[in-house]
Motif scaffolding. Structure first.
Motif, PDB file in Angstrom:
ATOM      1  N   LYS A  25       0.832  -1.210   0.000  1.00 59.87           N
ATOM      2  CA  LYS A  25       0.000   0.000   0.000  1.00 59.87           C
ATOM      3  C   LYS A  25       0.866   1.259   0.000  1.00 59.87           C
ATOM      4  O   LYS A  25       0.635   2.187  -0.791  1.00 59.87           O
ATOM      5  CB  LYS A  25      -0.931   0.017   1.217  1.00 59.87           C
TER       6      LYS A  25
ATOM      7  N   ILE B 167      -7.305   2.800  -0.953  1.00 64.74           N
ATOM      8  CA  ILE B 167      -6.547   1.553  -0.907  1.00 64.74           C
ATOM      9  C   ILE B 167      -6.847   0.812   0.390  1.00 64.74           C
ATOM     10  O   ILE B 167      -6.738   1.386   1.483  1.00 64.74           O
ATOM     11  CB  ILE B 167      -5.030   1.817  -1.000  1.00 64.74           C
TER      12      ILE B 167
ATOM     13  N   VAL C 181      -5.901  -2.670   2.615  1.00 64.40           N
ATOM     14  CA  VAL C 181      -4.975  -3.791   2.770  1.00 64.40           C
ATOM     15  C   VAL C 181      -5.761  -5.050   3.117  1.00 64.40           C
ATOM     16  O   VAL C 181      -6.505  -5.079   4.100  1.00 64.40           O
ATOM     17  CB  VAL C 181      -3.935  -3.512   3.873  1.00 64.40           C
TER      18      VAL C 181
END
Length: 378
Positions: free
Chosen positions: A147, A161, A163
């Protein structure tokens, strides 16, 4: 509620970590909420036989990635897809372009698994990927390090984004161990008192098997041991020549791709990963799930995260054969109690990567971005 249709796009359901991740999601995603459709290029992958029968499987008529855009676009439109999910930069690019020319309302979700960049040319390429990733409402990174790299080099907004670690099918691994069998050619070694060290991965420069061979040559002077290398790749002959130069050719076994690597992990004294970089280090998690101690390089960014800075396995610097040899020797010297503690910690750690847990995280992302489509239909 009408099921959410997801087109999963990958080059082939082959033997790599990306294919394993796709397979786990496809097989375990909640069928009461989602309808998965797998699309690949015209290849036959090693994992196809493990794909559940209720997954619609479409092979495009091309083996060339650049020729896949229009055929994929037709599938997206024909299936009236809600989500187009893809992984690996080149394939993410094709999936995004195909969705654009499909003129559908499907949303792209892309997964980034690799820790890429570093040179001027590669960094420019990543900026181009990042430009396209901005067209996707969500980007999935398989580790925090990945990331951070996407934010830094792709220039993607960190808020889009998420994870999500690689899913590890613990149940399948345990079943494979229970029902598996070591090839008869190596059975006598695995039943002997000699130390068994195993590694798995493509025989390519990034995996740095050269350093592993150098380290093993040092270890073999202290312990009567064997090294089993699972995997295929361009460097096989080079590595065999290296083993001969080090006079360990009789102790190093290149056994190719194995459908069931876990039986080898389980009956080894140690699993070693010598990579230069790993987005996650999937085989480390699989080794932990097999009940095997691990030694790994600090390959960025995955290994450090999976092993939590050495809490769940020994770590050494990348490319350092002396340090790698010392760490291997340390683990091979564990007494019964030390070994039991290491294995127990590893088994506990890998529960966080259990496919049942990880797939739920993917489902949440898919559900969030398909909500508008479901409401439109209803």
């Amino acid at each position: 509620m009408e099921k959410i249709k997801i087109v999963f796009f990958i080059y082939q359901l082959g033997s790599g970590g990306a294919a394993r991740t796709m397979l786990n999601i496809l097989n375990k995603i909640d069928r009461s909420k989602f309808k998965p459709i797998l699309v690949t290029l015209n290849y036959t992958g090693n994992y196809e036989e493990y794909l559940k029968e209720d997954v619609k499987f479409v092979k495009l008529s091309t083996t060339r990635l650049r020729s896949a855009i229009l055929p994929l676009a037709k599938v997206i439109r024909r299936e009236n897809a809600d989500i187009v999910f893809s992984t690996i930069p080149n394939y993410n690019t094709v999936a995004i372009l195909a969705n654009l020319v499909s003129f559908s309302r499907a949303k792209n979700i892309v997964r980034e698994a690799a820790f890429l960049g570093g040179s001027f040319t590669s960094n420019l390429k990543l900026l181009a990927y990042g430009f396209l990733y901005k067209l996707a409402p969500s980007v999935i990174a398989l580790s925090q390090g990945v990331k951070d790299n996407i934010v830094k080099r792709y220039k993607v907004n960190p808020h889009k984004i998420k994870v999500i670690y690689n899913p590890v099918d613990i149940e399948w691994i345990h079943s494979s161990i229970l029902n598996g069998k070591i090839h008869e050619q190596y059975d006598s070694i695995f039943t002997s008192k000699e130390k068994k060290i195993v590694t798995a991965g493509r025989l390519v420069p990034d995996k740095d098997h050269k350093t592993l061979l150098e380290a093993f040559a040092k270890v073999n002077k202290k312990f009567n041991s064997n090294l089993f290398i699972l995997g295929e790749g361009e460097l096989e002959n080079t590595l065999k020549h290296k083993a001969k130069q080090l006079n360990i050719q009789d102790k190093v076994h290149f056994i190719g791709f194995q459908q069931n690597p876990y039986i080898y992990f389980k009956h080894a004294d140690l699993f070693v990963l010598s990579s230069r970089r790993e987005g996650f280090g999937h085989v480390l998690a699989e080794a932990l799930a097999s009940g095997t101690p691990v030694v790994s390089t600090k390959c960025k960014p995955g290994a450090v995260e999976v092993l939590e800075d050495g809490k769940y396995g020994r770590l050494c610097e990348v490319g350092n054969a002396d340090e790698l040899a010392n760490k291997i020797s340390d683990v091979l010297s564990y007494n019964t109690e030390e070994l039991h503690q290491v294995v127990s910690r590893g088994l506990h750690r890998v529960e966080e990567f259990d496919a049942k847990v990880i797939v739920k995280q993917y489902e949440e992302v898919f559900m969030r971005h398909a909500t508008h489509r479901i409401s439109d239909r209803n």
